[in-house]
Enzyme design. Sequence first.
Site, PDB file in Angstrom:
ATOM      1  CE  LYS A  32      19.876  20.721  34.428  1.00 49.86           C
ATOM      2  NZ  LYS A  32      18.571  22.150  34.772  1.00 49.86           N
ATOM      3  CE1 TYR A  37      13.751  21.484  38.107  1.00 53.51           C
ATOM      4  CE2 TYR A  37      13.863  23.596  38.483  1.00 53.51           C
ATOM      5  CZ  TYR A  37      13.249  22.296  37.798  1.00 53.51           C
ATOM      6  OH  TYR A  37      12.093  22.551  36.694  1.00 53.51           O
TER       7      TYR A  37
HETATM    8  P1  RFL Z   1      13.650  22.668  17.861  1.00 60.53           P
HETATM    9  O1  RFL Z   1      13.032  23.797  18.548  1.00 60.53           O
HETATM   10  O2  RFL Z   1      12.995  21.173  17.090  1.00 60.53           O
HETATM   11  O3  RFL Z   1      14.055  23.851  16.909  1.00 60.53           O
HETATM   12  C1  RFL Z   1      14.583  23.159  15.604  1.00 60.53           C
HETATM   13  C2  RFL Z   1      14.121  24.235  13.982  1.00 60.53           C
HETATM   14  O4  RFL Z   1      14.524  23.833  12.932  1.00 60.53           O
HETATM   15  C3  RFL Z   1      13.289  23.369  11.778  1.00 60.53           C
HETATM   16  N1  RFL Z   1      13.885  22.374  10.807  1.00 60.53           N
HETATM   17  C4  RFL Z   1      13.963  22.489   9.906  1.00 60.53           C
HETATM   18  N2  RFL Z   1      14.472  23.442   9.037  1.00 60.53           N
HETATM   19  C5  RFL Z   1      14.777  23.635   8.106  1.00 60.53           C
HETATM   20  N3  RFL Z   1      15.131  22.066   7.780  1.00 60.53           N
HETATM   21  C6  RFL Z   1      14.780  20.678   7.785  1.00 60.53           C
HETATM   22  N4  RFL Z   1      15.312  20.026   7.213  1.00 60.53           N
HETATM   23  C7  RFL Z   1      14.348  20.786   9.303  1.00 60.53           C
HETATM   24  N5  RFL Z   1      14.309  20.276  10.101  1.00 60.53           N
HETATM   25  C8  RFL Z   1      13.648  21.300  11.710  1.00 60.53           C
HETATM   26  C9  RFL Z   1      12.094  23.183  12.660  1.00 60.53           C
HETATM   27  O5  RFL Z   1      10.942  23.546  12.233  1.00 60.53           O
HETATM   28  C10 RFL Z   1      12.570  24.447  14.123  1.00 60.53           C
HETATM   29  O6  RFL Z   1      12.015  24.985  13.673  1.00 60.53           O
HETATM   30  O7  RFL Z   1      15.162  22.362  18.320  1.00 60.53           O
HETATM   31  P2  RFL Z   1      16.296  23.676  19.034  1.00 60.53           P
HETATM   32  O8  RFL Z   1      16.013  24.927  18.343  1.00 60.53           O
HETATM   33  O9  RFL Z   1      17.526  22.752  19.648  1.00 60.53           O
HETATM   34  O10 RFL Z   1      15.498  23.580  20.471  1.00 60.53           O
HETATM   35  C11 RFL Z   1      15.020  22.343  21.868  1.00 60.53           C
HETATM   36  C12 RFL Z   1      13.990  23.011  23.026  1.00 60.53           C
HETATM   37  O11 RFL Z   1      13.452  22.997  21.398  1.00 60.53           O
HETATM   38  C13 RFL Z   1      14.071  21.834  23.535  1.00 60.53           C
HETATM   39  O12 RFL Z   1      15.391  20.963  24.222  1.00 60.53           O
HETATM   40  C14 RFL Z   1      12.679  21.873  24.256  1.00 60.53           C
HETATM   41  O13 RFL Z   1      11.453  22.268  24.127  1.00 60.53           O
HETATM   42  C15 RFL Z   1      13.070  21.255  25.277  1.00 60.53           C
HETATM   43  N6  RFL Z   1      11.719  21.094  26.291  1.00 60.53           N
HETATM   44  C16 RFL Z   1      12.347  21.268  27.873  1.00 60.53           C
HETATM   45  N7  RFL Z   1      13.248  22.352  27.483  1.00 60.53           N
HETATM   46  C17 RFL Z   1      13.852  22.715  28.794  1.00 60.53           C
HETATM   47  O14 RFL Z   1      15.404  24.023  28.939  1.00 60.53           O
HETATM   48  N8  RFL Z   1      13.020  23.067  30.209  1.00 60.53           N
HETATM   49  C18 RFL Z   1      11.368  22.430  29.718  1.00 60.53           C
HETATM   50  O15 RFL Z   1      11.185  22.752  31.095  1.00 60.53           O
HETATM   51  C19 RFL Z   1      11.261  21.851  28.752  1.00 60.53           C
HETATM   52  N9  RFL Z   1      10.366  21.420  28.958  1.00 60.53           N
HETATM   53  C20 RFL Z   1      10.473  20.115  26.350  1.00 60.53           C
HETATM   54  C21 RFL Z   1       9.799  21.140  27.364  1.00 60.53           C
HETATM   55  C22 RFL Z   1      10.320  19.712  25.740  1.00 60.53           C
HETATM   56  C23 RFL Z   1       9.000  19.245  25.387  1.00 60.53           C
HETATM   57  N10 RFL Z   1       8.812  18.917  23.985  1.00 60.53           N
HETATM   58  C24 RFL Z   1       7.251  18.589  23.675  1.00 60.53           C
HETATM   59  C25 RFL Z   1       9.249  17.712  22.967  1.00 60.53           C
HETATM   60  C26 RFL Z   1       8.541  19.295  27.796  1.00 60.53           C
HETATM   61  C27 RFL Z   1       8.207  19.958  26.247  1.00 60.53           C
HETATM   62  C28 RFL Z   1       6.602  19.321  26.521  1.00 60.53           C
HETATM   63  C1  PHB Z   2       6.977  23.130  31.865  1.00 59.74           C
HETATM   64  O1  PHB Z   2       6.676  23.056  30.283  1.00 59.74           O
HETATM   65  O2  PHB Z   2       6.413  23.995  32.278  1.00 59.74           O
HETATM   66  C2  PHB Z   2       7.330  22.482  32.110  1.00 59.74           C
HETATM   67  C3  PHB Z   2       8.321  21.139  31.389  1.00 59.74           C
HETATM   68  C4  PHB Z   2       9.917  20.733  32.167  1.00 59.74           C
HETATM   69  C5  PHB Z   2       9.485  20.592  33.391  1.00 59.74           C
HETATM   70  C6  PHB Z   2       9.124  22.315  34.066  1.00 59.74           C
HETATM   71  C7  PHB Z   2       8.553  23.034  33.814  1.00 59.74           C
HETATM   72  O3  PHB Z   2      10.867  19.546  34.226  1.00 59.74           O
END
Ligand code: RFL
Ligand code: PHB
Length: 390
Positions: A297, A385
């Site tokens: 999400k 979902y």
């Molecule tokens: P981001 O992607 O963290 O981007 C924030 C940006 O801000 C910069 N920044 C700064 N810039 C200037 N000054 C500062 N002081 C700053 N501090 C930080 C950073 O360098 C960065 O470039 O936040 P944003 O844009 O809100 O996006 C959120 C998403 O990235 C995050 O919610 C998702 O990746 C979460 N997530 C998933 N979401 C889904 O909807 N579907 C998925 O399947 C899913 N799988 C995941 C995920 C997150 C994961 N991790 C690593 C936590 C799977 C994983 C493993």
């Molecule tokens: C993915 O990184 O492909 C991913 C992560 C979290 C999920 C599903 C897919 O729940």
Amino acid sequence: MRRQVVIIGSGPSGLLLGQLLHGAGIDALILERSSKEHVLSRVRAGVLEKGTVELVRAVGLAGRLDAQGLKHDGIEFAFDDRRHRIDLHALTGGKRVVVYGQTELTADLMAGREVAGAETVYEAVDVMPHGFDGEAPCVSYVHGGTTHRVDCDFIAGCDGYHGITRRAVPERAIATFERSYPFGWLGILAEVPPVSHELIYASHPRGFALCSMRSPMRSRYYIQCEGGEKAESWSDQQFWDELRRRLPADAAEAVKTGPSFEKSIAVLRSFVAEPMRFGRLFLCGDAAHIVPPTGAKGLNLAASDVHYLFEALREFYAERSTAGLDAYSGRALARVWKAVRFSWWMTLLLHRFPDATPFAEKLRSAELGYVTSSQHAAAALAENYVGLPL
Ligand code: RFL
Ligand code: PHB
């Protein structure tokens, strides 16, 4: 320098907002702490809801997403050596999700921004919002050793969980709600065909595992690991062995192994900051909330925040109405809390908690049996979902 909007952070939320504003003729500058290469190297989300895909289409940048994104009509839950399919498409009246890597989406949005000639300052250090409780906010930052100041109408905090904008708000003005989980996810990427054409969420006495993908030739796998572990302490062979142990025999046999080219650990946390607006500063995406990845999400919530904020800013510039801006925090948080609940529930349902009592474990297993045998329960899962309406 003066801009209408300053966006802090060039993750998916900052880039998507920048592109929507550009399309509406609203001038926005993006300030990003890291280099472009670093932003593009972060491997994260994979599952996009329809609403997210539609926003990318709305900014005219869905060419690759539409051509290469994998449309998924179902997911599988695996436990007790059996696989159970949740038919998302049938249970939601025809909805589906698209599997497309966040890295690719970010690259598409960055390329669109470049073509549009809209400015992003990468490697901007000491970015700091000021004066957002008054009528004339500004943002200061240092770039190439020189301090700059940008005056603006509004500031969008799109700088993720570790960003500066939420921290710049006085503590008394913000309430936070948090839950951390006593485990993490160890994830790898490998250039091998995925075990199945749909995602498998596996719950096993040794812990959770997830089989995902990025393309028909690239797999993304995760296993539940202990909180303080280091990715480097896991060899590829150990990872593949552990993944196979947690899958039903037929899936385990079908796993194709190969060298990983990315390996990292994500901590699992639920976190919400309220409100999401402080005068002329608006928080979007991970800057305001974090969900464990189990429900897929995080990125989709970032996109829905951006949708609400963009609509509000467009209304302000077109009609000088602050109605949308005033409603932003309430609208965004209503959707956020539903996703927080769903992600928490999926996490409880599928993971093994080290401190779970035998009673809690029995309940968890009963619920898994219920969700995979009752159409009503499966429909509630599917509805969440594929994504609740914006
Ligand atoms: P981001 O992607 O963290 O981007 C924030 C940006 O801000 C910069 N920044 C700064 N810039 C200037 N000054 C500062 N002081 C700053 N501090 C930080 C950073 O360098 C960065 O470039 O936040 P944003 O844009 O809100 O996006 C959120 C998403 O990235 C995050 O919610 C998702 O990746 C979460 N997530 C998933 N979401 C889904 O909807 N579907 C998925 O399947 C899913 N799988 C995941 C995920 C997150 C994961 N991790 C690593 C936590 C799977 C994983 C493993
Ligand atoms: C993915 O990184 O492909 C991913 C992560 C979290 C999920 C599903 C897919 O729940």
